[in-house]
Design a protein around this motif. Sequence first.
Motif, PDB file in Angstrom:
ATOM      1  N   GLY A  66      37.098 -59.462   4.937  1.00  0.00           N
ATOM      2  CA  GLY A  66      37.648 -60.000   3.877  1.00  0.00           C
ATOM      3  C   GLY A  66      38.848 -61.086   4.505  1.00  0.00           C
ATOM      4  O   GLY A  66      38.804 -62.396   3.986  1.00  0.00           O
ATOM      5  N   VAL A 117      31.159 -60.143   2.044  1.00  0.00           N
ATOM      6  CA  VAL A 117      32.090 -60.755   1.511  1.00  0.00           C
ATOM      7  C   VAL A 117      32.201 -62.062   1.015  1.00  0.00           C
ATOM      8  O   VAL A 117      32.771 -62.500  -0.079  1.00  0.00           O
ATOM      9  CB  VAL A 117      33.320 -60.342   2.612  1.00  0.00           C
ATOM     10  CG1 VAL A 117      34.693 -61.318   2.245  1.00  0.00           C
ATOM     11  CG2 VAL A 117      33.431 -58.913   2.831  1.00  0.00           C
ATOM     12  N   PRO A 120      29.662 -63.255  -2.483  1.00  0.00           N
ATOM     13  CA  PRO A 120      30.052 -63.115  -3.772  1.00  0.00           C
ATOM     14  C   PRO A 120      31.198 -63.702  -4.193  1.00  0.00           C
ATOM     15  O   PRO A 120      31.519 -64.277  -5.209  1.00  0.00           O
ATOM     16  CB  PRO A 120      30.254 -61.350  -3.838  1.00  0.00           C
ATOM     17  CG  PRO A 120      30.429 -60.940  -2.558  1.00  0.00           C
ATOM     18  CD  PRO A 120      29.606 -61.982  -1.617  1.00  0.00           C
ATOM     19  N   THR A 121      32.151 -63.926  -3.149  1.00  0.00           N
ATOM     20  CA  THR A 121      33.242 -64.879  -3.277  1.00  0.00           C
ATOM     21  C   THR A 121      32.949 -66.304  -3.361  1.00  0.00           C
ATOM     22  O   THR A 121      33.317 -66.881  -4.538  1.00  0.00           O
ATOM     23  CB  THR A 121      34.036 -64.947  -1.987  1.00  0.00           C
ATOM     24  OG1 THR A 121      34.491 -63.597  -1.591  1.00  0.00           O
ATOM     25  CG2 THR A 121      35.308 -65.754  -2.243  1.00  0.00           C
ATOM     26  N   MET A 136      28.006 -62.347 -11.332  1.00  0.00           N
ATOM     27  CA  MET A 136      28.545 -61.373 -10.661  1.00  0.00           C
ATOM     28  C   MET A 136      27.712 -59.945 -10.846  1.00  0.00           C
ATOM     29  O   MET A 136      27.624 -59.082 -10.140  1.00  0.00           O
ATOM     30  CB  MET A 136      30.150 -61.008 -10.759  1.00  0.00           C
ATOM     31  CG  MET A 136      30.810 -62.182 -10.526  1.00  0.00           C
ATOM     32  SD  MET A 136      30.689 -62.521  -8.747  1.00  0.00           S
ATOM     33  CE  MET A 136      31.173 -61.179  -7.971  1.00  0.00           C
ATOM     34  N   TRP A 139      24.733 -60.373  -9.027  1.00  0.00           N
ATOM     35  CA  TRP A 139      25.121 -59.792  -7.450  1.00  0.00           C
ATOM     36  C   TRP A 139      24.910 -58.323  -7.277  1.00  0.00           C
ATOM     37  O   TRP A 139      24.592 -57.983  -6.509  1.00  0.00           O
ATOM     38  CB  TRP A 139      26.475 -60.384  -7.246  1.00  0.00           C
ATOM     39  CG  TRP A 139      26.881 -59.863  -5.730  1.00  0.00           C
ATOM     40  CD1 TRP A 139      27.825 -59.091  -5.510  1.00  0.00           C
ATOM     41  CD2 TRP A 139      26.435 -60.320  -4.400  1.00  0.00           C
ATOM     42  NE1 TRP A 139      27.927 -58.823  -4.248  1.00  0.00           N
ATOM     43  CE2 TRP A 139      27.203 -59.507  -3.477  1.00  0.00           C
ATOM     44  CE3 TRP A 139      25.585 -61.301  -4.052  1.00  0.00           C
ATOM     45  CZ2 TRP A 139      26.861 -59.599  -2.067  1.00  0.00           C
ATOM     46  CZ3 TRP A 139      25.325 -61.483  -2.631  1.00  0.00           C
ATOM     47  CH2 TRP A 139      25.934 -60.667  -1.664  1.00  0.00           C
ATOM     48  N   SER A 140      25.461 -57.558  -8.253  1.00  0.00           N
ATOM     49  CA  SER A 140      25.778 -56.236  -8.323  1.00  0.00           C
ATOM     50  C   SER A 140      24.425 -55.336  -7.821  1.00  0.00           C
ATOM     51  O   SER A 140      24.389 -54.230  -7.742  1.00  0.00           O
ATOM     52  CB  SER A 140      26.246 -55.712  -9.481  1.00  0.00           C
ATOM     53  OG  SER A 140      25.592 -55.417 -10.416  1.00  0.00           O
ATOM     54  N   PHE A 318      31.732 -55.466 -10.050  1.00  0.00           N
ATOM     55  CA  PHE A 318      31.690 -56.523  -9.429  1.00  0.00           C
ATOM     56  C   PHE A 318      32.190 -57.998 -10.323  1.00  0.00           C
ATOM     57  O   PHE A 318      32.835 -58.694  -9.838  1.00  0.00           O
ATOM     58  CB  PHE A 318      30.386 -57.029  -8.985  1.00  0.00           C
ATOM     59  CG  PHE A 318      30.182 -56.317  -7.296  1.00  0.00           C
ATOM     60  CD1 PHE A 318      30.579 -56.984  -6.239  1.00  0.00           C
ATOM     61  CD2 PHE A 318      29.231 -55.229  -7.649  1.00  0.00           C
ATOM     62  CE1 PHE A 318      30.064 -56.348  -5.124  1.00  0.00           C
ATOM     63  CE2 PHE A 318      28.847 -54.776  -6.209  1.00  0.00           C
ATOM     64  CZ  PHE A 318      29.323 -55.148  -5.176  1.00  0.00           C
ATOM     65  N   ILE A 321      36.162 -58.543 -10.416  1.00  0.00           N
ATOM     66  CA  ILE A 321      36.872 -59.070  -9.221  1.00  0.00           C
ATOM     67  C   ILE A 321      37.111 -60.270  -9.293  1.00  0.00           C
ATOM     68  O   ILE A 321      38.513 -60.554  -9.707  1.00  0.00           O
ATOM     69  CB  ILE A 321      35.932 -59.385  -8.004  1.00  0.00           C
ATOM     70  CG1 ILE A 321      35.654 -57.730  -7.247  1.00  0.00           C
ATOM     71  CG2 ILE A 321      36.663 -59.910  -6.735  1.00  0.00           C
ATOM     72  CD1 ILE A 321      34.770 -57.752  -6.131  1.00  0.00           C
ATOM     73  N   ARG A 331      39.968 -62.808  -3.990  1.00  0.00           N
ATOM     74  CA  ARG A 331      38.505 -62.431  -4.324  1.00  0.00           C
ATOM     75  C   ARG A 331      37.911 -61.969  -2.916  1.00  0.00           C
ATOM     76  O   ARG A 331      37.309 -60.918  -2.773  1.00  0.00           O
ATOM     77  CB  ARG A 331      37.842 -63.457  -4.904  1.00  0.00           C
ATOM     78  CG  ARG A 331      38.271 -63.735  -6.395  1.00  0.00           C
ATOM     79  CD  ARG A 331      37.531 -65.037  -7.007  1.00  0.00           C
ATOM     80  NE  ARG A 331      38.186 -65.278  -8.306  1.00  0.00           N
ATOM     81  CZ  ARG A 331      37.959 -66.436  -9.084  1.00  0.00           C
ATOM     82  NH1 ARG A 331      37.062 -67.399  -8.378  1.00  0.00           N
ATOM     83  NH2 ARG A 331      38.357 -66.603 -10.134  1.00  0.00           N
ATOM     84  N   ASN A 335      36.586 -58.336  -2.154  1.00  0.00           N
ATOM     85  CA  ASN A 335      35.190 -58.102  -1.985  1.00  0.00           C
ATOM     86  C   ASN A 335      35.186 -57.276  -0.625  1.00  0.00           C
ATOM     87  O   ASN A 335      34.389 -56.338  -0.548  1.00  0.00           O
ATOM     88  CB  ASN A 335      34.555 -59.225  -1.796  1.00  0.00           C
ATOM     89  CG  ASN A 335      33.877 -59.779  -3.130  1.00  0.00           C
ATOM     90  OD1 ASN A 335      33.277 -59.110  -3.855  1.00  0.00           O
ATOM     91  ND2 ASN A 335      34.178 -61.039  -3.316  1.00  0.00           N
ATOM     92  N   MET A 338      35.875 -53.689  -1.500  1.00  0.00           N
ATOM     93  CA  MET A 338      34.856 -53.104  -1.905  1.00  0.00           C
ATOM     94  C   MET A 338      33.819 -52.766  -0.833  1.00  0.00           C
ATOM     95  O   MET A 338      33.300 -51.625  -1.082  1.00  0.00           O
ATOM     96  CB  MET A 338      34.105 -54.170  -2.896  1.00  0.00           C
ATOM     97  CG  MET A 338      34.911 -54.402  -4.299  1.00  0.00           C
ATOM     98  SD  MET A 338      34.373 -53.179  -5.549  1.00  0.00           S
ATOM     99  CE  MET A 338      32.860 -53.711  -5.909  1.00  0.00           C
TER     100      MET A 338
END
Length: 390
Positions: A66, A117, A120-121, A136, A139-140, A318, A321, A331, A335, A338
């Motif tokens: 990250g 990382v 999702p950012t 998001m 994405w999960s 998610f 975030i 963020r 991530n 996470m």
Amino acid sequence: MVRSPFSSIGLILLLWCAGLGAAGQFAKIAVPFDLIGARYPDSGAGLGLLLSMISFAGIVLGLTAGIFVARYGFRRLLVIGLMVGAGCSIWQSTLPGFPVMLASRVVEGLSHLVIVVAAPTLIAQVSSDRLRGSAMTLWSTFFAVAFSIVAWLGLPLAQVFGVQLLFLIHGGVMAALAALVWWWFLDEDNSPAVPGDHLGLVEILQQHRAAYRSAFIAAPAMGWLFYTLTFVSLVAILPGLLPHGQRAAVVGLMPVASIGVSLLIVTPLLRYWPAVRIVMAGFALSALVLCGHWLGFPPAATCIALFAALGLVQGASFASIPQLNATARDRALANGAMAQMGNLGNTLGTPVLMLVLQRGGTGGMLAVVILFYVVGILLHMWMQRRRDLS
């Protein structure tokens, strides 16, 4: 550069597909595990390292990934991660000797971290306020969807043509995704590298300390740890406690229930509740479902209901975030945390719960799972209080 909503949706789907490719780095080994074992008959217990090596990389370097992504650019490192992942899969299709294959998994673990990382950012960046929660939540689902695709499509191919073809297809998909991300993301990265500005060990350790002390950056990861301590381990353990005739159906329905709730329930709930509250509700509902064991509820129904409840935690974790962290840098750090906590939970969960099951039986194991969920709720409550006071 201003994008139309349709263009944003296309970018979100592309980045989600990048996540599918990253999850495929696990699935291509886990799903055809017996076939790979047949290719390395002398590897013994070390065969499991082919799967766990990516998790070990995530435990050690999750937040570091990250930090690097935030420093050197999201698009740039996402493309590099996808290209490295493609190269690893194509090389692995030659089925090199076991030590070389294991070394390639270490490199692949680094590419995996960068992808999970950066993607999702970027999703949070390209999404409008209206779409961000839904994006998001989508994405999960990347991990479970990728495993389903490999199980339904990849495994039959591997059984007929060998795992070499599965690795080649995965490598080709990753290479295509790298090209699409490079072509579609024509904007400059928001955080380009600064010439001569290199990260040192001291700064990395300082940023770890600052991130985990932040009630905004660390909160999603802390809850995610207690989710991952149970999700993969219960997928592996619970079916073995069911009558033989029910196992296959339940194994198939558990992740589907989780994905369905994440997509169909979490998204509308985000219009009314903050994501952290949905996570806590998911933990509470999951604990209540497990209490059905002592009330005589049918075990198969309890398993499916549990994973449906965990879908609330999956989707909302998610989504929390970008709700908690306004900047792309924070963020990316969230991530990374996470990824770190998720890999720690996935690695520890199964051996811990198996040990409890052997010593305390099914009831003892489920009691520990409930305890994990209660601790997850308490941690989120504590961090919420810290945010309110800040």
